[in-house]
Write a protein that holds these residues in place. Sequence first.
Motif, PDB file in Angstrom:
ATOM      1  N   LEU A  22       0.744  -0.993  -0.305  1.00 13.48           N
ATOM      2  CA  LEU A  22       0.155   0.310  -0.293  1.00 13.48           C
ATOM      3  C   LEU A  22       0.684   1.252   0.017  1.00 13.48           C
ATOM      4  O   LEU A  22       0.585   1.900  -0.584  1.00 13.48           O
ATOM      5  N   LEU A  23       1.871   0.778   1.322  1.00 17.59           N
ATOM      6  CA  LEU A  23       3.015   2.222   0.625  1.00 17.59           C
ATOM      7  C   LEU A  23       3.475   2.441  -0.005  1.00 17.59           C
ATOM      8  O   LEU A  23       3.835   3.382  -0.747  1.00 17.59           O
ATOM      9  N   GLY A  24       3.924   1.358  -1.188  1.00 14.57           N
ATOM     10  CA  GLY A  24       4.672   1.308  -1.771  1.00 14.57           C
ATOM     11  C   GLY A  24       4.011   2.171  -3.431  1.00 14.57           C
ATOM     12  O   GLY A  24       4.161   2.671  -4.194  1.00 14.57           O
ATOM     13  N   PHE A  25       2.795   1.827  -3.662  1.00 12.45           N
ATOM     14  CA  PHE A  25       1.397   2.358  -4.472  1.00 12.45           C
ATOM     15  C   PHE A  25       0.728   3.073  -3.894  1.00 12.45           C
ATOM     16  O   PHE A  25       1.527   4.274  -5.234  1.00 12.45           O
ATOM     17  N   TYR A  26       0.994   4.331  -3.127  1.00 11.39           N
ATOM     18  CA  TYR A  26       0.437   5.520  -2.843  1.00 11.39           C
ATOM     19  C   TYR A  26       1.995   6.638  -2.929  1.00 11.39           C
ATOM     20  O   TYR A  26       1.992   7.957  -3.957  1.00 11.39           O
ATOM     21  N   GLY A  27       3.136   6.230  -2.746  1.00 21.33           N
ATOM     22  CA  GLY A  27       4.227   6.608  -3.396  1.00 21.33           C
ATOM     23  C   GLY A  27       4.884   6.813  -4.418  1.00 21.33           C
ATOM     24  O   GLY A  27       5.428   8.152  -4.943  1.00 21.33           O
ATOM     25  N   MET A  28       4.662   5.703  -5.461  1.00 18.69           N
ATOM     26  CA  MET A  28       4.673   6.282  -7.023  1.00 18.69           C
ATOM     27  C   MET A  28       3.127   6.925  -7.552  1.00 18.69           C
ATOM     28  O   MET A  28       3.469   8.132  -8.713  1.00 18.69           O
ATOM     29  N   GLN A  29       1.362   6.531  -7.303  1.00 20.65           N
ATOM     30  CA  GLN A  29       0.866   6.848  -8.069  1.00 20.65           C
ATOM     31  C   GLN A  29       0.433   8.137  -7.224  1.00 20.65           C
ATOM     32  O   GLN A  29       0.037   9.068  -7.682  1.00 20.65           O
ATOM     33  N   ILE A  30       0.217   8.388  -5.667  1.00 19.79           N
ATOM     34  CA  ILE A  30      -0.138   9.835  -5.103  1.00 19.79           C
ATOM     35  C   ILE A  30       0.808  10.792  -4.660  1.00 19.79           C
ATOM     36  O   ILE A  30       0.216  11.684  -4.843  1.00 19.79           O
ATOM     37  N   HIS A  31       1.878  10.396  -4.463  1.00 20.40           N
ATOM     38  CA  HIS A  31       2.861  10.971  -3.952  1.00 20.40           C
ATOM     39  C   HIS A  31       3.465  11.895  -5.244  1.00 20.40           C
ATOM     40  O   HIS A  31       3.287  12.840  -4.215  1.00 20.40           O
ATOM     41  N   PHE A  32       3.087  11.608  -6.235  1.00 26.01           N
ATOM     42  CA  PHE A  32       3.861  12.867  -7.061  1.00 26.01           C
ATOM     43  C   PHE A  32       3.228  13.599  -6.889  1.00 26.01           C
ATOM     44  O   PHE A  32       3.120  14.988  -7.522  1.00 26.01           O
ATOM     45  N   MET A  33       1.312  13.646  -6.587  1.00 31.33           N
ATOM     46  CA  MET A  33      -0.352  14.607  -7.310  1.00 31.33           C
ATOM     47  C   MET A  33      -0.046  15.316  -6.021  1.00 31.33           C
ATOM     48  O   MET A  33      -0.155  16.964  -5.984  1.00 31.33           O
ATOM     49  N   THR A  34       0.278  14.974  -4.999  1.00 30.75           N
ATOM     50  CA  THR A  34       0.009  15.840  -3.966  1.00 30.75           C
ATOM     51  C   THR A  34       1.153  16.768  -4.006  1.00 30.75           C
ATOM     52  O   THR A  34       1.125  18.069  -3.776  1.00 30.75           O
ATOM     53  N   THR A  35       2.980  16.511  -3.942  1.00 27.34           N
ATOM     54  CA  THR A  35       3.599  16.725  -3.758  1.00 27.34           C
ATOM     55  C   THR A  35       3.720  17.989  -5.171  1.00 27.34           C
ATOM     56  O   THR A  35       3.718  18.865  -5.041  1.00 27.34           O
ATOM     57  N   LEU A  36       3.214  17.809  -6.605  1.00 26.95           N
ATOM     58  CA  LEU A  36       3.343  18.499  -7.312  1.00 26.95           C
ATOM     59  C   LEU A  36       2.082  19.994  -7.568  1.00 26.95           C
ATOM     60  O   LEU A  36       2.377  20.922  -8.122  1.00 26.95           O
ATOM     61  N   LEU A  37       0.901  18.986  -8.001  1.00 29.75           N
ATOM     62  CA  LEU A  37      -0.890  19.796  -7.409  1.00 29.75           C
ATOM     63  C   LEU A  37      -0.691  20.654  -6.158  1.00 29.75           C
ATOM     64  O   LEU A  37      -0.885  21.697  -6.348  1.00 29.75           O
ATOM     65  N   GLY A  38       0.384  20.460  -4.757  1.00 34.43           N
ATOM     66  CA  GLY A  38       0.626  21.350  -4.331  1.00 34.43           C
ATOM     67  C   GLY A  38       1.124  21.893  -4.286  1.00 34.43           C
ATOM     68  O   GLY A  38       0.842  23.398  -3.345  1.00 34.43           O
ATOM     69  N   SER A  39       1.916  22.276  -4.506  1.00 35.89           N
ATOM     70  CA  SER A  39       3.574  22.736  -5.024  1.00 35.89           C
ATOM     71  C   SER A  39       2.310  24.101  -6.018  1.00 35.89           C
ATOM     72  O   SER A  39       2.706  25.486  -5.852  1.00 35.89           O
ATOM     73  N   ILE A  40       1.760  23.242  -6.623  1.00 34.40           N
ATOM     74  CA  ILE A  40       1.266  24.212  -7.694  1.00 34.40           C
ATOM     75  C   ILE A  40       0.037  25.594  -7.403  1.00 34.40           C
ATOM     76  O   ILE A  40       0.202  26.618  -7.593  1.00 34.40           O
ATOM     77  N   TYR A  41      -0.760  25.025  -6.131  1.00 30.83           N
ATOM     78  CA  TYR A  41      -1.588  26.087  -5.735  1.00 30.83           C
ATOM     79  C   TYR A  41      -0.626  26.500  -4.702  1.00 30.83           C
ATOM     80  O   TYR A  41      -1.458  27.913  -4.980  1.00 30.83           O
ATOM     81  N   THR A  42      -0.025  26.599  -3.689  1.00 29.69           N
ATOM     82  CA  THR A  42       1.100  26.885  -3.376  1.00 29.69           C
ATOM     83  C   THR A  42       1.707  28.200  -3.596  1.00 29.69           C
ATOM     84  O   THR A  42       1.023  29.441  -3.251  1.00 29.69           O
ATOM     85  N   VAL A  43       2.564  27.918  -4.801  1.00 29.14           N
ATOM     86  CA  VAL A  43       3.310  28.892  -5.587  1.00 29.14           C
ATOM     87  C   VAL A  43       1.315  29.563  -6.521  1.00 29.14           C
ATOM     88  O   VAL A  43       1.928  31.116  -6.438  1.00 29.14           O
ATOM     89  N   MET A  44       0.889  29.633  -6.936  1.00 26.49           N
ATOM     90  CA  MET A  44       0.039  30.730  -7.110  1.00 26.49           C
ATOM     91  C   MET A  44      -0.651  31.270  -6.224  1.00 26.49           C
ATOM     92  O   MET A  44      -1.625  32.625  -6.821  1.00 26.49           O
ATOM     93  N   LEU A  45      -0.988  30.969  -5.251  1.00 22.77           N
ATOM     94  CA  LEU A  45      -1.340  31.661  -4.057  1.00 22.77           C
ATOM     95  C   LEU A  45      -0.327  32.687  -3.572  1.00 22.77           C
ATOM     96  O   LEU A  45      -0.856  34.358  -3.563  1.00 22.77           O
ATOM     97  N   ALA A  46       1.143  32.173  -2.825  1.00 21.72           N
ATOM     98  CA  ALA A  46       1.777  33.387  -2.215  1.00 21.72           C
ATOM     99  C   ALA A  46       2.150  34.349  -3.275  1.00 21.72           C
ATOM    100  O   ALA A  46       2.588  35.112  -3.290  1.00 21.72           O
TER     101      ALA A  46
END
Length: 264
Positions: A68-92
Motif C-alpha cells: 500500500l505504501l509503495g503504491f501510495y508513493g508511486m501513484q499519489i505522492h507525486f500528485m500531492t507534491t506537484l499539484l500542492g506546489s502549484i496551488y501554493t505558488v499560485m497563492l503566494a
Amino acid sequence: MFIYQRELKKNVKSLIIWSIILSGLILMTLSVYPQFTKDQQMLNDLLSAYPDSFKEAFGMNRLDIGTLLGFYGMQIHFMTTLLGSIYTVMLASNIIVKEENEKTIEFLLSKPISRFRVIGEKLLAVFTNVLLLNTVIVATSFIGFQFADEQVSLNTFNIIIISTLLLHMTFGAVAFLLSAVMKKSRTVTAVSLGIVFISYLFSVISGISEELEVLKYVSLFKYVDAADLITENAIQPLYIVIMLAIILLGSLLTFVVYQKKDIA
C-alpha cells in the motif's frame, strides 16, 4: 489580524476547489489498489513493460507497488507534491503584488499598520492555507487506506507527509519573495510556476541519467523522492536543512525588500 482574516476569506474558495480536486484524485487512485494487487502476475507484466530508465526516474525499481505504501508513493505522492506546489505558488505569488495591481495598496497602507505587519499577516495566511491543504491530504489518505485490507507504517507515512508539507512551504516562501520583488501578477505567477515545473523536470532527468544526477541537488522534488523516503524511512538531514533555510531566508528577505520597496 484583519489582513490575515481577509486573506483567509478571499482564498477559501480556491482552497476548497483544490482540496476537492486532490481528495478526488487520492480516493479514486486508492480505490483501485485492491484490484490492482489481486493479479500479481499481471502486476509483474505491467512493470516489466516499462523501460528501465522510466522505472529509475520514478523510483519504480526501488518501490514495491504491491504494498500500500509503495503504491501510495508511486501513484499519489507525486500528485500531492506537484499539484500542492502549484496551488501554493499560485497563492503566494499573488498575495502581495495584487495589492499594487488592484490599486488597493494605498488604502491598506493608509491604515495605522506597518508594512512589517502587512507582510507578517499575509505570510501567516499563506502558511495557514498550505497547512490546511496538507491536513486535507492526510485525512483523505487515511480514508482511502480503508479500501485496502492492509496496515501502513504510520512512521513512514508521517515522514511522507512532513516532507510534502516542507516542500510546499519552501515553494511558498520563494513565490512569496517574488511577489514582493516583482510588480506584475501574471509575471510573478508565471515565474513561480516555471520554478516548480523546472524543478520537477530536473528531478526526472536526474533519475534517468547518471551523468546528470547532480541536478538532484537543485531539484526540490528530489529532496522528497518517495522511493528514498520509503526505503530509508527518513528524510535526508541535508535536505531538511536546505528547505528550512530557503523558507527562513525567503521569508526574511521578503520583510527586508518590502520595507524598502518604492510602492507606486
